[in-house]
Design a protein around this motif. Sequence first.
Motif, PDB file in Angstrom:
ATOM      1  N   ARG A  11      -6.973  -1.771  -5.894  1.00  0.00           N
ATOM      2  CA  ARG A  11      -6.262  -0.521  -5.654  1.00  0.00           C
ATOM      3  C   ARG A  11      -4.812  -0.685  -6.136  1.00  0.00           C
ATOM      4  O   ARG A  11      -4.123  -1.611  -5.737  1.00  0.00           O
ATOM      5  CB  ARG A  11      -6.294  -0.178  -4.169  1.00  0.00           C
ATOM      6  CG  ARG A  11      -6.104   1.303  -3.902  1.00  0.00           C
ATOM      7  CD  ARG A  11      -6.330   1.649  -2.447  1.00  0.00           C
ATOM      8  NE  ARG A  11      -6.136   3.069  -2.241  1.00  0.00           N
ATOM      9  CZ  ARG A  11      -7.090   3.969  -2.280  1.00  0.00           C
ATOM     10  NH1 ARG A  11      -8.328   3.584  -2.518  1.00  0.00           N
ATOM     11  NH2 ARG A  11      -6.834   5.250  -2.091  1.00  0.00           N
ATOM     12  N   TYR A  43       2.758   5.769  -5.540  1.00  0.00           N
ATOM     13  CA  TYR A  43       1.625   6.672  -5.747  1.00  0.00           C
ATOM     14  C   TYR A  43       0.310   5.908  -5.882  1.00  0.00           C
ATOM     15  O   TYR A  43       0.233   4.869  -6.543  1.00  0.00           O
ATOM     16  CB  TYR A  43       1.845   7.520  -7.002  1.00  0.00           C
ATOM     17  CG  TYR A  43       0.726   8.498  -7.279  1.00  0.00           C
ATOM     18  CD1 TYR A  43       0.681   9.708  -6.611  1.00  0.00           C
ATOM     19  CD2 TYR A  43      -0.279   8.185  -8.188  1.00  0.00           C
ATOM     20  CE1 TYR A  43      -0.357  10.615  -6.853  1.00  0.00           C
ATOM     21  CE2 TYR A  43      -1.314   9.081  -8.427  1.00  0.00           C
ATOM     22  CZ  TYR A  43      -1.346  10.286  -7.752  1.00  0.00           C
ATOM     23  OH  TYR A  43      -2.379  11.162  -7.987  1.00  0.00           O
ATOM     24  N   GLU A  44      -0.735   6.428  -5.255  1.00  0.00           N
ATOM     25  CA  GLU A  44      -2.090   5.907  -5.388  1.00  0.00           C
ATOM     26  C   GLU A  44      -3.017   7.063  -5.753  1.00  0.00           C
ATOM     27  O   GLU A  44      -2.841   8.186  -5.260  1.00  0.00           O
ATOM     28  CB  GLU A  44      -2.599   5.294  -4.081  1.00  0.00           C
ATOM     29  CG  GLU A  44      -1.921   4.019  -3.649  1.00  0.00           C
ATOM     30  CD  GLU A  44      -2.572   3.456  -2.390  1.00  0.00           C
ATOM     31  OE1 GLU A  44      -3.674   2.879  -2.510  1.00  0.00           O
ATOM     32  OE2 GLU A  44      -1.996   3.603  -1.306  1.00  0.00           O
ATOM     33  N   TYR A  45      -4.007   6.791  -6.589  1.00  0.00           N
ATOM     34  CA  TYR A  45      -5.007   7.817  -6.868  1.00  0.00           C
ATOM     35  C   TYR A  45      -5.864   8.038  -5.630  1.00  0.00           C
ATOM     36  O   TYR A  45      -6.117   7.087  -4.862  1.00  0.00           O
ATOM     37  CB  TYR A  45      -5.873   7.399  -8.054  1.00  0.00           C
ATOM     38  CG  TYR A  45      -5.110   7.370  -9.355  1.00  0.00           C
ATOM     39  CD1 TYR A  45      -4.576   8.537  -9.881  1.00  0.00           C
ATOM     40  CD2 TYR A  45      -4.900   6.184 -10.051  1.00  0.00           C
ATOM     41  CE1 TYR A  45      -3.854   8.525 -11.059  1.00  0.00           C
ATOM     42  CE2 TYR A  45      -4.186   6.157 -11.230  1.00  0.00           C
ATOM     43  CZ  TYR A  45      -3.665   7.331 -11.733  1.00  0.00           C
ATOM     44  OH  TYR A  45      -2.930   7.316 -12.894  1.00  0.00           O
ATOM     45  N   PRO A  46      -6.301   9.274  -5.408  1.00  0.00           N
ATOM     46  CA  PRO A  46      -7.079   9.575  -4.197  1.00  0.00           C
ATOM     47  C   PRO A  46      -8.315   8.694  -4.032  1.00  0.00           C
ATOM     48  O   PRO A  46      -8.648   8.287  -2.915  1.00  0.00           O
ATOM     49  CB  PRO A  46      -7.473  11.053  -4.398  1.00  0.00           C
ATOM     50  CG  PRO A  46      -6.433  11.605  -5.308  1.00  0.00           C
ATOM     51  CD  PRO A  46      -6.057  10.473  -6.229  1.00  0.00           C
ATOM     52  N   GLU A  47      -8.976   8.401  -5.134  1.00  0.00           N
ATOM     53  CA  GLU A  47     -10.153   7.536  -5.093  1.00  0.00           C
ATOM     54  C   GLU A  47      -9.868   6.232  -5.819  1.00  0.00           C
ATOM     55  O   GLU A  47      -9.224   6.240  -6.876  1.00  0.00           O
ATOM     56  CB  GLU A  47     -11.355   8.237  -5.751  1.00  0.00           C
ATOM     57  CG  GLU A  47     -11.795   9.517  -5.065  1.00  0.00           C
ATOM     58  CD  GLU A  47     -12.312   9.266  -3.655  1.00  0.00           C
ATOM     59  OE1 GLU A  47     -12.882   8.194  -3.426  1.00  0.00           O
ATOM     60  OE2 GLU A  47     -12.132  10.154  -2.805  1.00  0.00           O
TER      61      GLU A  47
END
Length: 279
Positions: A53, A43-47
């Motif tokens: 990152r 999972y990565e945050y949208p921003e």
Amino acid sequence: MQVIPLKYGTIFKRAFGQPDVFCQFTKDILGIEINIDKVHTEYEYPEPIGFVRSKYDLFAEDTEKRIIVEIQQVKEDDFFDRFLYYHLISMVEQVGGYQAYGFDRTVYTIVVLTSTPRDGSINFSCAVSDMNPIDEYGRTFVVYPHRLVFLCPRQVNDKTPPLVKKWLNFIEDSLDGEMDEVDYPDTFWKKIMAAIQKQTINPALLSEIKDDAAWEEAKIRFVAEGVEKGLGKGREEGRAMLLKQQRETVLQAREMGLDEMAIAKLTGLTAQELKKITK
């Protein structure tokens, strides 16, 4: 039963990414109930938050809690700093406005260390870091419920909390690639074992796991080669330093008027060695 060891991120995510398994693991480790529909992997945050990152192995949220679970084999020295960064990013990401600082969701980060440094610097099975302030009287003010938890399956001991111990024992049992089904009669544990059973892994996933294994072996080999080169360099530097010290001793002895026989006796060097180091 032949299983894929839970030290590989791919198989760990397959097993613990099941919502019911994730929820039970969270309950036993953290002592909290969560309500989720899905567990996200990679999972990565949208921003982007901060300068780096971040990707989370396993990530889940309910309306009040944000749970992160990471699987890590200790190869790099910065893992404590790295996971503190991951933990803090999941807090900072919540402060999106300018009107107030606030964390709507409590962040819990669980890191499973399936290997430990050889120097013995990690000799615990379960360690918890929180941010609650402690005053001069030793009183803890519970204002920040966020927690960062490190688990070491290979370090289980008689002080390990019972609910934590059962999970760590299960993970550790998988690390040699074999598990005895008789030891896990409950349906819940059988479900996890089915997820990691070697014969149930499809070819595509197995290929990904093989890539993980090959990379881990390569890193171990590179480290070993680096250590050997370092030892070789150290031996060369040591010989050069010894030669320099011997040369200085011989020259000082000559300035004091000692003859070659006396200098040889003093330094333990032969006449030929004395001649060689003072050329």
